[in-house]
Design a protein around this motif. Structure first.
Motif, short mmCIF file in Angstrom:
data_model
loop_
_atom_site.label_atom_id
_atom_site.label_comp_id
_atom_site.label_asym_id
_atom_site.label_seq_id
_atom_site.Cartn_x
_atom_site.Cartn_y
_atom_site.Cartn_z
N ALA A 1 0.84 -1.20 0.00
CA ALA A 1 0.00 0.00 0.00
C ALA A 1 0.88 1.26 0.00
CB ALA A 1 -0.93 0.00 1.20
N ARG A 2 1.96 1.24 0.79
CA ARG A 2 2.89 2.39 0.81
C ARG A 2 3.59 2.55 -0.54
NH1 ARG A 2 4.05 0.13 5.75
NH2 ARG A 2 6.01 -0.75 4.97
N GLU A 3 3.99 1.43 -1.13
CA GLU A 3 4.66 1.49 -2.43
C GLU A 3 3.71 2.05 -3.49
OE1 GLU A 3 6.85 -2.03 -3.65
OE2 GLU A 3 7.32 -2.45 -1.54
N TRP A 4 2.43 1.70 -3.39
CA TRP A 4 1.47 2.23 -4.36
C TRP A 4 1.35 3.75 -4.23
CZ3 TRP A 4 -0.36 0.74 -8.78
CH2 TRP A 4 -1.32 1.54 -9.39
N LEU B 1 -9.94 -8.28 -15.14
CA LEU B 1 -8.94 -8.54 -16.17
C LEU B 1 -8.89 -7.48 -17.26
CD1 LEU B 1 -7.07 -10.82 -15.84
CD2 LEU B 1 -8.45 -12.19 -17.37
N GLU B 2 -10.03 -6.91 -17.62
CA GLU B 2 -10.03 -5.87 -18.65
C GLU B 2 -9.21 -4.66 -18.21
OE1 GLU B 2 -10.85 -5.64 -21.91
OE2 GLU B 2 -11.11 -7.78 -21.64
N HIS B 3 -9.22 -4.39 -16.91
CA HIS B 3 -8.38 -3.30 -16.39
C HIS B 3 -6.91 -3.61 -16.66
CE1 HIS B 3 -11.42 -0.90 -14.37
NE2 HIS B 3 -11.94 -2.01 -13.89
N TYR B 4 -6.53 -4.84 -16.39
CA TYR B 4 -5.13 -5.24 -16.58
C TYR B 4 -4.76 -5.18 -18.06
CZ TYR B 4 -0.77 -7.80 -15.64
OH TYR B 4 0.54 -8.19 -15.53
N ARG B 5 -5.65 -5.64 -18.92
CA ARG B 5 -5.38 -5.58 -20.37
C ARG B 5 -5.17 -4.14 -20.83
NH1 ARG B 5 -9.14 -9.85 -20.74
NH2 ARG B 5 -8.14 -11.68 -21.61
N ALA B 6 -6.08 -3.27 -20.40
CA ALA B 6 -6.00 -1.86 -20.81
C ALA B 6 -4.72 -1.21 -20.29
CB ALA B 6 -7.22 -1.09 -20.32
N ALA B 7 -4.37 -1.47 -19.04
CA ALA B 7 -3.15 -0.90 -18.47
C ALA B 7 -1.92 -1.43 -19.19
CB ALA B 7 -3.09 -1.23 -16.98
N MET C 1 -2.95 4.07 -14.92
CA MET C 1 -2.80 4.04 -13.46
C MET C 1 -4.11 3.63 -12.79
SD MET C 1 0.34 4.73 -12.67
CE MET C 1 0.25 5.19 -10.94
N VAL C 2 -5.22 4.14 -13.29
CA VAL C 2 -6.53 3.77 -12.74
C VAL C 2 -6.78 2.27 -12.95
CG1 VAL C 2 -9.03 4.10 -13.01
CG2 VAL C 2 -7.49 6.09 -13.00
N HIS C 3 -6.43 1.78 -14.12
CA HIS C 3 -6.63 0.36 -14.43
C HIS C 3 -5.73 -0.53 -13.57
CE1 HIS C 3 -9.43 1.04 -17.60
NE2 HIS C 3 -8.58 1.72 -18.34
N TYR C 4 -4.46 -0.15 -13.44
CA TYR C 4 -3.57 -0.93 -12.58
C TYR C 4 -4.09 -0.93 -11.15
CZ TYR C 4 0.27 -1.76 -15.89
OH TYR C 4 1.04 -2.19 -16.94
N ARG C 5 -4.63 0.21 -10.73
CA ARG C 5 -5.12 0.32 -9.35
C ARG C 5 -6.27 -0.66 -9.09
NH1 ARG C 5 -4.43 3.78 -4.88
NH2 ARG C 5 -5.68 2.80 -3.27
N ALA C 6 -7.14 -0.86 -10.07
CA ALA C 6 -8.27 -1.77 -9.89
C ALA C 6 -7.77 -3.19 -9.60
CB ALA C 6 -9.17 -1.76 -11.12
N GLY D 1 -10.97 -3.65 3.43
CA GLY D 1 -11.12 -3.19 2.04
C GLY D 1 -9.79 -2.81 1.47
N PRO D 2 -9.81 -2.35 0.22
CA PRO D 2 -8.56 -1.98 -0.45
C PRO D 2 -7.91 -0.77 0.20
CG PRO D 2 -10.46 -1.41 -1.79
CD PRO D 2 -10.97 -2.17 -0.60
N ALA D 3 -6.62 -0.72 0.09
CA ALA D 3 -5.87 0.43 0.60
C ALA D 3 -6.17 1.65 -0.25
CB ALA D 3 -4.38 0.12 0.56
N ARG D 4 -6.30 2.77 0.37
CA ARG D 4 -6.58 4.02 -0.36
C ARG D 4 -5.46 5.02 -0.09
NH1 ARG D 4 -9.34 2.51 -4.15
NH2 ARG D 4 -11.21 1.43 -3.61
N ALA D 5 -5.15 5.75 -1.12
CA ALA D 5 -4.12 6.78 -0.98
C ALA D 5 -4.74 8.12 -0.80
CB ALA D 5 -3.23 6.79 -2.21
#
Length: 186
Positions: free
Chosen positions: A83-86, A137-143, A164-169, A182-186
């Motif tokens: 989460a910190r690295e993100w 998976l579509e997020h990963y493909r697009a990223a 970046m938004v797609h990788y984040r998903a 839940g997911p980590a938020r920045a």
């Protein structure tokens, strides 16, 4: 025709119809289960395979491979570190968007590896992820597509932002799997 012969024909016909109905029901149940599990990846695989039967065989093969993998949740310390690295990658985007997208890709790949996913190649990563993360998976493909464009210096800043938004998903989904939080938020 005797009553016994007629009865044997009718019983045989009923058994054949029942077996056909059972086979159709089992096929439909399997198809529904695969659709639910793989989400949009089911339709994409059908399109790529050229037939429903070939696609369903491919998806079943993916499930078998996935079952042999040792996918594991992350310890809290590793989740916090990722989460910190993100957050660092997101901050890097302001001054160096291309580098940030490349780093996001590396971070997602590292997270996949630590969770137990093999990372030997993009196509295999996609197949392995599709079993539990078909909806993301579509997020990963697009990223990945934008990451490839950026390597050739052909990505716009808006495309990089979208990557970046797609990788984040996918990152959020991989990071939170197996945990109630839940997911980590920045």
């Amino acid at each position: 025709m005797s009553t016994g012969t007629l009865l044997a024909i009718i019983i045989s016909a009923v058994v054949v119809v029942a077996l056909i109905a059972l086979a159709v029901a089992m096929t439909m149940r399997r198809r529904r289960r695969l659709r639910e599990r793989f989400g949009p990846e089911y339709d994409r695989t059908v399109e790529d395979a050229g037939s429903r039967r070939a696609a369903e065989q491919e998806l079943s093969t993916r499930e078998k491979r996935h079952a042999s993998l040792e996918i594991r949740p992350l310890p809290d310390s590793a989740r916090d570190r990722y989460a910190r690295e993100w957050v660092d990658v997101q901050q890097e985007f302001v001054d160096r968007p291309v580098d940030a997208v490349h780093d996001a890709d590396r971070l997602v790949t590292s997270l996949m590896h630590e969770r137990g996913y093999p990372t030997e190649g993009y196509e295999q990563q996609m197949r392995d992820l599709s079993v539990e993360h078909g909806r993301t998976l579509e997020h990963y493909r697009a990223a990945h597509e934008v990451n490839t464009l950026s390597t050739a210096q052909r990505a716009t800043t808006e495309q990089l932002r979208g990557a970046m938004v797609h990788y984040r998903a996918l990152f959020d989904e991989l990071l939170s799997d197996g945990h109630q939080a839940g997911p980590a938020r920045a």
